[in-house]
Design a protein around this motif. Sequence first.
Motif, PDB file in Angstrom:
ATOM      1  N   ASN A  79       8.547  -0.086 -37.218  1.00  0.00           N
ATOM      2  CA  ASN A  79       9.061   1.290 -37.235  1.00  0.00           C
ATOM      3  C   ASN A  79       9.231   1.886 -35.841  1.00  0.00           C
ATOM      4  OD1 ASN A  79       9.142   1.318 -40.035  1.00  0.00           O
ATOM      5  ND2 ASN A  79       6.994   1.919 -40.175  1.00  0.00           N
ATOM      6  N   SER A  80       9.035   1.062 -34.803  1.00  0.00           N
ATOM      7  CA  SER A  80       9.090   1.620 -33.445  1.00  0.00           C
ATOM      8  C   SER A  80      10.508   2.025 -33.021  1.00  0.00           C
ATOM      9  CB  SER A  80       8.505   0.634 -32.431  1.00  0.00           C
ATOM     10  OG  SER A  80       9.275  -0.536 -32.407  1.00  0.00           O
ATOM     11  N   LEU A  81      11.500   1.646 -33.829  1.00  0.00           N
ATOM     12  CA  LEU A  81      12.868   2.056 -33.487  1.00  0.00           C
ATOM     13  C   LEU A  81      13.235   3.417 -34.092  1.00  0.00           C
ATOM     14  CD1 LEU A  81      14.916  -1.273 -33.834  1.00  0.00           C
ATOM     15  CD2 LEU A  81      13.910  -0.291 -31.800  1.00  0.00           C
ATOM     16  N   GLU A  82      12.289   3.969 -34.867  1.00  0.00           N
ATOM     17  CA  GLU A  82      12.541   5.292 -35.464  1.00  0.00           C
ATOM     18  C   GLU A  82      12.754   6.312 -34.345  1.00  0.00           C
ATOM     19  OE1 GLU A  82      12.698   5.993 -38.796  1.00  0.00           O
ATOM     20  OE2 GLU A  82      12.345   3.877 -39.277  1.00  0.00           O
ATOM     21  N   GLY A  83      13.726   7.154 -34.527  1.00  0.00           N
ATOM     22  CA  GLY A  83      13.975   8.222 -33.558  1.00  0.00           C
ATOM     23  C   GLY A  83      14.614   7.740 -32.269  1.00  0.00           C
ATOM     24  N   ILE A  84      15.178   6.535 -32.298  1.00  0.00           N
ATOM     25  CA  ILE A  84      15.832   5.978 -31.089  1.00  0.00           C
ATOM     26  C   ILE A  84      17.038   6.853 -30.687  1.00  0.00           C
ATOM     27  CG2 ILE A  84      17.299   4.368 -32.375  1.00  0.00           C
ATOM     28  CD1 ILE A  84      16.822   2.336 -30.111  1.00  0.00           C
ATOM     29  N   GLN A  85      17.172   7.066 -29.402  1.00  0.00           N
ATOM     30  CA  GLN A  85      18.296   7.860 -28.881  1.00  0.00           C
ATOM     31  C   GLN A  85      19.370   6.928 -28.332  1.00  0.00           C
ATOM     32  OE1 GLN A  85      18.064  11.532 -28.497  1.00  0.00           O
ATOM     33  NE2 GLN A  85      16.399  11.154 -29.951  1.00  0.00           N
ATOM     34  N   CYS A  86      20.561   7.484 -28.203  1.00  0.00           N
ATOM     35  CA  CYS A  86      21.665   6.710 -27.619  1.00  0.00           C
ATOM     36  C   CYS A  86      21.395   6.465 -26.136  1.00  0.00           C
ATOM     37  CB  CYS A  86      22.935   7.526 -27.733  1.00  0.00           C
ATOM     38  SG  CYS A  86      24.148   6.773 -28.772  1.00  0.00           S
TER      39      CYS A  86
END
Lengths: 189, 111
Positions: B16-23
Amino acid sequence: MSESILIEALQGRERSAFPRLVSSYQKMVFNTALGIIQNKEEAEDVAQEVFVQVYESIGQFKGESKLSTWLYRITLTKALDWQRKKNRKKRFAIVKSLFGVNDELQYDQPDFEHPGILMENKERSVILFKAINTLPENQKVAFLLHKVEGQSHQEIADIMQTTVGAVESYLHRAKQHLRKSLAGYYKNL
Amino acid sequence: MRDEQKLREEIEATLNSLEGIQCAEPSYYFKSKLITRLENKTAKKSSWLFPHLARPSIAIAVLLVFLILNVVTISSLLRQKNQRASSTELQSFAQEYNLGTTTLYDTNTIK
């Protein structure tokens, strides 16, 4: 400016159309390439190649899919090609090292820290991206489009030119594969 | 058992560490570099032949082809000239000794 007007302008070789296309889609193209290649400079190179190809072949775009879908397809093809080439070089370096010429380190992929990851997740994401790199191509693409690009299953199916069912299967298998890799990693810590 | 639980939590947290990933942003010069790249490509395309000829290996190869063609042409011309000369010599020789006229021996063969 609507998509169809932009496409018409691009096909008519209007001077202002291409910079407008780049401004609108550079982030999308760059981020897609970055997820696959996991290196900022190389991803930028690939993104540039994508736009060069778009400039040269915009006349062939029939409008059967969305412009973004077409761009995603070109980006994925280029990024995966780039990655394959890199892997070939790495394998070649390993073979060379067996014969005494040791330049293996040169092709070792450094840890990748995605610049858009939240601070508290940085460390974990490095481990995850390493595991993503071991996925088969279809699973990798589906997983990244879903998790990084936030695309729906239908959009991923359109990009990958497959069915929603196939995309769901890729995602399910990708997660299984990643759980297995991560379990191996944490057990060996 | 507890370790298993901890391991599972670690795995899920990493997944889940990619949750909330920004561009991620491409570099500031992305667009200008791209325009330069396109201009260079167009310039290269328009002068496709010249840069190839400027490469020494291709230039030498082209030169050799020209030389060979020249040698072949000159030698074939010389051969033609020689053939023509020898045939005129033969004709004049035949004329001088009347070899062209048919004689009785030629027309009345013995049966």
